[in-house]
Design an enzyme around this catalytic site. Structure first.
Site, PDB file in Angstrom:
ATOM      1  N   HIS A 123      24.109  85.345  45.493  1.00  0.00           N
ATOM      2  CA  HIS A 123      23.029  86.075  44.678  1.00  0.00           C
ATOM      3  C   HIS A 123      22.742  87.454  45.249  1.00  0.00           C
ATOM      4  CE1 HIS A 123      19.013  87.160  42.869  1.00  0.00           C
ATOM      5  NE2 HIS A 123      19.428  86.155  41.800  1.00  0.00           N
ATOM      6  N   ASP A 200      20.696  80.350  52.090  1.00  0.00           N
ATOM      7  CA  ASP A 200      19.866  80.700  50.998  1.00  0.00           C
ATOM      8  C   ASP A 200      19.718  79.353  50.251  1.00  0.00           C
ATOM      9  OD1 ASP A 200      18.758  81.332  48.279  1.00  0.00           O
ATOM     10  OD2 ASP A 200      20.371  82.946  48.146  1.00  0.00           O
ATOM     11  N   GLN A 203      18.591  77.650  45.394  1.00  0.00           N
ATOM     12  CA  GLN A 203      18.837  76.775  44.268  1.00  0.00           C
ATOM     13  C   GLN A 203      19.179  75.181  44.937  1.00  0.00           C
ATOM     14  OE1 GLN A 203      19.165  77.099  41.167  1.00  0.00           O
ATOM     15  NE2 GLN A 203      19.145  79.447  40.945  1.00  0.00           N
ATOM     16  N   LYS A 226      11.282  77.890  41.368  1.00  0.00           N
ATOM     17  CA  LYS A 226      12.323  77.396  41.071  1.00  0.00           C
ATOM     18  C   LYS A 226      12.163  75.754  41.624  1.00  0.00           C
ATOM     19  CE  LYS A 226      15.541  81.186  41.761  1.00  0.00           C
ATOM     20  NZ  LYS A 226      15.855  81.779  40.496  1.00  0.00           N
ATOM     21  N   CYS A 364      22.843  87.925  38.524  1.00  0.00           N
ATOM     22  CA  CYS A 364      22.770  88.584  39.771  1.00  0.00           C
ATOM     23  C   CYS A 364      23.780  88.138  40.710  1.00  0.00           C
ATOM     24  CB  CYS A 364      21.275  88.201  40.317  1.00  0.00           C
ATOM     25  SG  CYS A 364      19.990  88.863  39.284  1.00  0.00           S
TER      26      CYS A 364
HETATM   27  N1  PMP Z   1      19.272  83.319  45.847  1.00  0.00           N
HETATM   28  C1  PMP Z   1      19.575  82.339  44.622  1.00  0.00           C
HETATM   29  C2  PMP Z   1      20.796  81.478  44.581  1.00  0.00           C
HETATM   30  C3  PMP Z   1      19.145  82.288  43.636  1.00  0.00           C
HETATM   31  O1  PMP Z   1      19.483  81.622  42.480  1.00  0.00           O
HETATM   32  C4  PMP Z   1      18.095  83.328  43.177  1.00  0.00           C
HETATM   33  C5  PMP Z   1      17.255  83.300  41.965  1.00  0.00           C
HETATM   34  N2  PMP Z   1      18.131  83.609  40.968  1.00  0.00           N
HETATM   35  C6  PMP Z   1      17.483  83.870  44.361  1.00  0.00           C
HETATM   36  C7  PMP Z   1      18.123  84.022  45.628  1.00  0.00           C
HETATM   37  C8  PMP Z   1      16.380  84.987  44.439  1.00  0.00           C
HETATM   38  O2  PMP Z   1      15.054  84.156  44.048  1.00  0.00           O
HETATM   39  P1  PMP Z   1      13.903  85.020  43.797  1.00  0.00           P
HETATM   40  O3  PMP Z   1      13.939  85.682  42.588  1.00  0.00           O
HETATM   41  O4  PMP Z   1      12.895  83.740  43.436  1.00  0.00           O
HETATM   42  O5  PMP Z   1      13.478  85.773  45.046  1.00  0.00           O
END
Ligand code: PMP
Length: 406
Positions: A123, A200, A203, A226, A364
């Site tokens: 991401h 990270d 997910q 999430k 993203c």
């Molecule tokens: N890493 C991953 C793998 C994600 O899926 C996401 C959210 N789509 C993020 C980071 C960013 O998370 P947040 O927007 O809650 O900071």
């Protein structure tokens, strides 16, 4: 165990509504999950009975709010099996946790010529901070690729490791491909060379039981929203030893110990990284969400979601002209796909009108889209409150899209 799906669905008020005169099907859980009524109620209760700024207050409400906040820290520590409470830092979310580590680790450890390794499935939040800090520090940012199934190419990754590597930053679970990365194995190899590993977990933590000590990673980051908790709250787990060595990220508030005109001393962990008034409401909601998940059992959640994934993959494979991205053997409960040559945005708009929320676009993960040479995908991501009947409706909507574009 039979998963109590009807009871579970009744815990989520938002699911029981119609959109465009059809019952809502919510398949955008990888973007954000819905909240059980008890999380909503815990926040209301907090504002009705306990609300106050925390720490340093001597009065009743401040003590009560502080206790709720610190008790949550303890429970989060247990939820991911961290070593102790000092290793749990509250942040705004995964993105802030990742920026905190990239910025402070970069300042402390990255010198010209050093290297950071990441992966093409990241991401942006776990890609751009490392890319940028490497540019600033004169370090090299390297990116490992994938197999045809969307699994991390471990041979390539391990081949990149050398005496200049300082850190490997990778996702636990890909938000596009669903791939579950072998983070424990990667950490073991990295640690043989004294390389730090950041995972990270945005997910990961909502789908799988997470044990950071077993994984042995140095950092693990996740977001409340999430995992059935509110937005604006997240966690950075870091090993105490390494957190001690990192400089503070933001200044002011609880992270201060003493301030003089010419210098300042900083508070101890975890407060050193918690500047300003924190999101107590978010922490209260996160704590309640964790109680809920603990009662369901993360193993049971993972196994129910696996059955949803298996069902969806089978049904999708029965439709002609569907391209599924991510067929890793270890895969979390989401499917990314394209329907023939139909642009994901067009397909997503039609699917939405049938009452089904799926996400469309690059998720993203632009470097991954470039790598796969596609503009984006449709993504249906499942939570434990979803059902196979809902997947049937998704399949019917895909067939409808195909018919309309014939
Ligand atoms: N890493 C991953 C793998 C994600 O899926 C996401 C959210 N789509 C993020 C980071 C960013 O998370 P947040 O927007 O809650 O900071």
């Amino acid at each position: 165990m039979i998963f109590p799906i009807d009871k579970i669905r009744s815990d989520f008020p938002i699911l029981h509504q119609e959109v465009y005169n059809r019952p809502l099907v919510y398949f955008d859980n990888a973007a954000s999950t819905q909240k059980p009524i008890r999380v909503i109620a815990a926040i209301q209760r907090y504002y009705e009975h306990d609300n106050c700024n925390i720490h340093r207050g001597v009065h009743y409400l401040s003590i009560k709010a502080t206790e709720a906040y610190e008790e949550a820290r303890k429970e989060i520590c247990e939820f991911i099996n961290a070593g102790n409470k000092r290793e749990i830092i509250f942040t705004k979310g995964t993105t802030e946790s990742l920026n905190l580590v990239a910025t402070t680790f970069g300042k402390r450890y990255l010198n010209p010529g050093d290297e950071v390794i990441s992966t093409i499935m990241e991401h942006h939040s776990n890609f751009v901070p490392w890319q940028q800090v490497c540019l600033e520090r004169g370090a090299r940012f390297r990116v490992a690729g994938l197999s045809s199934r969307g699994e991390l190419d471990l041979e390539e990754l391990y081949g990149m490791i050398n005496e200049k590597t300082r850190l490997i930053a990778l996702t636990h679970v890909s938000n596009v491909l669903g791939t579950i990365n072998p983070v424990k194995e990667i950490t073991a190899i990295a640690h043989q060379r004294n390389i730090a590993v950041l995972v990270d977990g945005a997910q990961g933590v909502s789908h799988l039981p997470v044990d950071v000590r077993d994984m042995d990673c140095d950092f693990y980051c996740f977001s409340g929203h999430k995992m059935y908790a509110p937005m604006g709250i997240g966690v950075l787990y870091g090993k105490e030893k390494i957190l001690e060595e990192l400089p503070p990220y933001q200044m002011g508030g609880e992270m201060i110990k003493e301030v003089y005109v010419d210098h300042t001393t900083f508070n101890e962990l975890p407060f050193k990284f918690e500047a300003g008034t924190p999101n107590v409401e978010g922490v209260v909601g996160l704590r309640e969400a964790i109680h809920y998940l603990n009662e369901l059992g993360m193993k049971e959640v993972a196994s129910y979601e696996e059955s949803l994934l298996k069902y969806a993959m089978e049904k999708l494979s029965g439709i002609e002209n569907i391209r599924v991205f991510g067929t890793s053997k270890q895969k979390a409960s989401l499917v990314s796909f394209l329907i023939g040559n139909i642009h994901p945005f067009d397909a997503g708009t039609i699917i939405d009108k049938m009452g089904i929320a799926v996400r469309t676009g690059h998720h993203c993960a632009m470097p991954l889209m470039d790598y796969l040479k596609i503009p984006g995908t449709l993504r249906a991501s499942f939570a434990f409150y979803n059902t196979t009947e809902e997947i049937d409706r998704l399949i019917a909507s895909i067939n409808k899209v195909k018919e309309m574009f014939k």
